[in-house]
Scaffold this active site. Structure first.
Site, PDB file in Angstrom:
ATOM      1  N   LYS A 122     -30.457 -25.601  30.141  1.00 26.62           N
ATOM      2  CA  LYS A 122     -31.574 -25.506  29.190  1.00 26.62           C
ATOM      3  C   LYS A 122     -32.842 -25.105  29.939  1.00 26.62           C
ATOM      4  CE  LYS A 122     -33.806 -28.261  25.504  1.00 26.62           C
ATOM      5  NZ  LYS A 122     -33.886 -29.592  24.870  1.00 26.62           N
ATOM      6  N   SER A 174     -33.605 -29.418  19.899  1.00 30.91           N
ATOM      7  CA  SER A 174     -34.183 -28.273  20.577  1.00 30.91           C
ATOM      8  C   SER A 174     -33.206 -27.553  21.511  1.00 30.91           C
ATOM      9  CB  SER A 174     -35.416 -28.696  21.375  1.00 30.91           C
ATOM     10  OG  SER A 174     -35.072 -29.608  22.393  1.00 30.91           O
ATOM     11  N   SER A 210     -32.212 -33.957  20.593  1.00 31.61           N
ATOM     12  CA  SER A 210     -32.085 -32.533  20.909  1.00 31.61           C
ATOM     13  C   SER A 210     -30.776 -32.104  21.555  1.00 31.61           C
ATOM     14  CB  SER A 210     -33.250 -32.092  21.792  1.00 31.61           C
ATOM     15  OG  SER A 210     -34.359 -31.833  20.980  1.00 31.61           O
TER      16      SER A 210
HETATM   17  N1  GLN Z   1     -36.556 -32.851  16.902  1.00 28.69           N
HETATM   18  C1  GLN Z   1     -37.224 -33.835  17.694  1.00 28.69           C
HETATM   19  C2  GLN Z   1     -38.645 -33.395  17.953  1.00 28.69           C
HETATM   20  O1  GLN Z   1     -38.983 -32.367  17.502  1.00 28.69           O
HETATM   21  C3  GLN Z   1     -36.477 -34.107  18.958  1.00 28.69           C
HETATM   22  C4  GLN Z   1     -36.746 -33.133  20.045  1.00 28.69           C
HETATM   23  C5  GLN Z   1     -36.018 -33.460  21.313  1.00 28.69           C
HETATM   24  O2  GLN Z   1     -35.131 -34.319  21.378  1.00 28.69           O
HETATM   25  N2  GLN Z   1     -36.433 -32.796  22.383  1.00 28.69           N
HETATM   26  O3  GLN Z   1     -39.395 -34.058  18.586  1.00 28.69           O
END
Ligand code: GLN
Length: 449
Positions: free
Chosen positions: A52, A127, A151
């Site tokens: 990532k 994400s 994410s």
């Molecule tokens: N969707 C969540 C956010 O927008 C989680 C993001 C993540 O785990 N990096 O914060």
């Protein structure tokens, strides 16, 4: 015999062929070469893995999918990538994410949306959506992701792969571009559960460079694969099977739970009474920490700097105004507000207190159960563009995943079946440092499907 050069070349070719459709990668390591003199005692030797793009890779561009870092080539290595290299894995490229991991669809990426290989009109989740698309689309067998509020698990669920967020402190975050430091954790996304166990074997463990890592002994996670689940104590939170969760998703999850019961697991319905507070609690804490962590991006030492600046203040203001996207700015403003002198007690402090209560809900359940299961997300993958203009709807997708981050416990998503042709994930959570129980359940579910 293992021919790592061919494997690397084939992987690069597969990526080239599929990227036009998937957009899973921000940067492909076109000149990747396998480690020399592969030691075949390393089960992962010569296997390509994608990383990532919020995880630092020495000499390979690392952008966090943000304009503010789009020219950033790190001069040091993250601990996880260092360990993968020592295990002789081949770093094949950097995968797309929501900008700074803020989002659940990859639509906030500066580099455009990744696509769901099951239906190219849909998001792959986020994400870590690029990692999910790369694995589900057959570009790579394994990828690293990061999980601050779901994410890893939510994109795994949306793309029908396995994804595990380990216990807070299990894997070093040295070299992870910080979003919310009390919640962030690096984990693994793969098609096969066994592959994730092997990669986690490599990246888990203490690290002098990350004081939050634990000294707790790392077991061999592959020992839990294929184990019997007779007598396993499984909790199903009523709140995770309530209204607001898509009926079809619930049906797929329920049939998996029934399958566990038929094989000797003991199923109990339990309550996580503070579930109704997890969204506001998470978004206050995560945004507050983000507003602090992202102060370092000022256009001075590295990354993008706005042109035509006339003063030092101009450098900061213009660089950050032009360098960050809307969602990142929204979080910085929200977090700065929640931490400000007049509002700290009302928001950040209150959220921290509620966080403790959420954690206690889990402690109570784990005193009597081995795992908690339920859906990973309330729905299957949604259409590109469908939610991007509506932050609150987007945030609501995280209702089932963020508690694990607030409580610091490990959690995974394992493919459970399909709803209208799209994958549904079963979320499996366990007590701190009990990733073993997750692998046990996940490999059992995988075998049955
Ligand atoms: N969707 C969540 C956010 O927008 C989680 C993001 C993540 O785990 N990096 O914060």
């Amino acid at each position: 015999e293992l021919d790592a050069k061919t494997l690397t070349a084939d992987t690069l070719k597969a990526i080239e062929e599929k990227e036009t459709a998937l957009n899973a990668f921000v940067t492909v390591a076109e000149d990747a070469v396998p480690a020399e003199q592969l030691d075949l005692n390393n089960v992962l030797a010569g296997i390509p893995i994608a990383i990532k793009d919020n995880i630092i890779t020495e000499g390979l561009r690392t952008t966090a999918s943000s304009h503010i870092l789009d020219n950033f080539v790190p001069v040091y290595e993250s601990t996880v990538v260092q360990k993968l290299k020592e295990a002789q894995m081949t770093i094949i490229g950097k995968t797309n994410l929501d900008e700074f991991a803020m989002g659940g669809s990859t639509e906030t990426s500066y580099f455009g949306t990744s696509k769901n290989p099951w239906d190219l009109t849909k998001i792959p989740g986020g994400s870590s959506g690029g990692s999910a698309a790369a694995v589900a689309g057959g570009e790579v067998v394994a990828a690293l992701g990061s999980d601050t509020g779901g994410s890893i698990r939510q994109p795994a669920s949306y793309t029908g792969i396995f994804g595990i967020k380990p216990t807070y402190g299990r894997v070093s975050r040295w070299g992870l571009i910080a979003f919310a430091s009390s919640l962030d954790q690096i984990g693994v996304m793969t098609k096969r559960v066994k592959d994730a166990a092997q990669v986690l074997n490599v990246i888990a463990g203490p690290d002098d460079k990350d004081a939050t890592t634990s000294q707790t002994k790392v077991p061999d996670y592959t020992q839990y694969l294929g184990q019997d689940i007779k007598g396993l104590r499984v909790a199903v939170p009523a709140e995770y099977m309530a209204e607001g969760i898509n009926a079809d998703v619930k049906a797929v999850v329920q049939s998996t739970i029934d399958m566990l019961a038929q094989n000797g697991a003991i199923i109990d319905t339990v309550n996580l009474p503070h579930t109704k507070y997890v969204l506001p609690t998470y978004y206050i804490i995560a945004s507050s920490e983000a507003s602090s962590n992202l102060q370092r991006f000022d256009g001075i030492r590295y990354g993008f700097r706005a042109p035509d600046v006339k003063s030092l203040e101009d450098v900061f203001v213009k660089t950050r105004s032009e360098g960050f996207g809307d969602e990142v700015k929204r979080r910085i403003m929200l977090g700065t507000f929640a931490l400000s002198a007049g509002y700290y007690d009302a928001y950040f402090k209150k959220a921290s207190q509620v966080r403790t209560m959420i954690k206690q809900d889990f402690d109570k359940i784990f005193a009597e159960h081995d795992v908690i299961v339920g859906p990973t997300a309330p729905t299957t993958a949604f259409g590109i563009g469908q939610q991007v203009s509506d932050p609150l709807t987007m945030y609501a997708n995280d209702i089932l995943t963020i508690s694990a981050n607030l409580a610091g416990i490990p959690a995974a998503s394992v493919p459970a079946g399909l709803s209208e042709g799209m994958p549904v994930g079963l979320q499996v959570m366990a007590n701190r440092f009990d990733e073993g129980s997750i692998f046990k359940v996940a490999s059992f579910v995988e075998q049955q499907n």
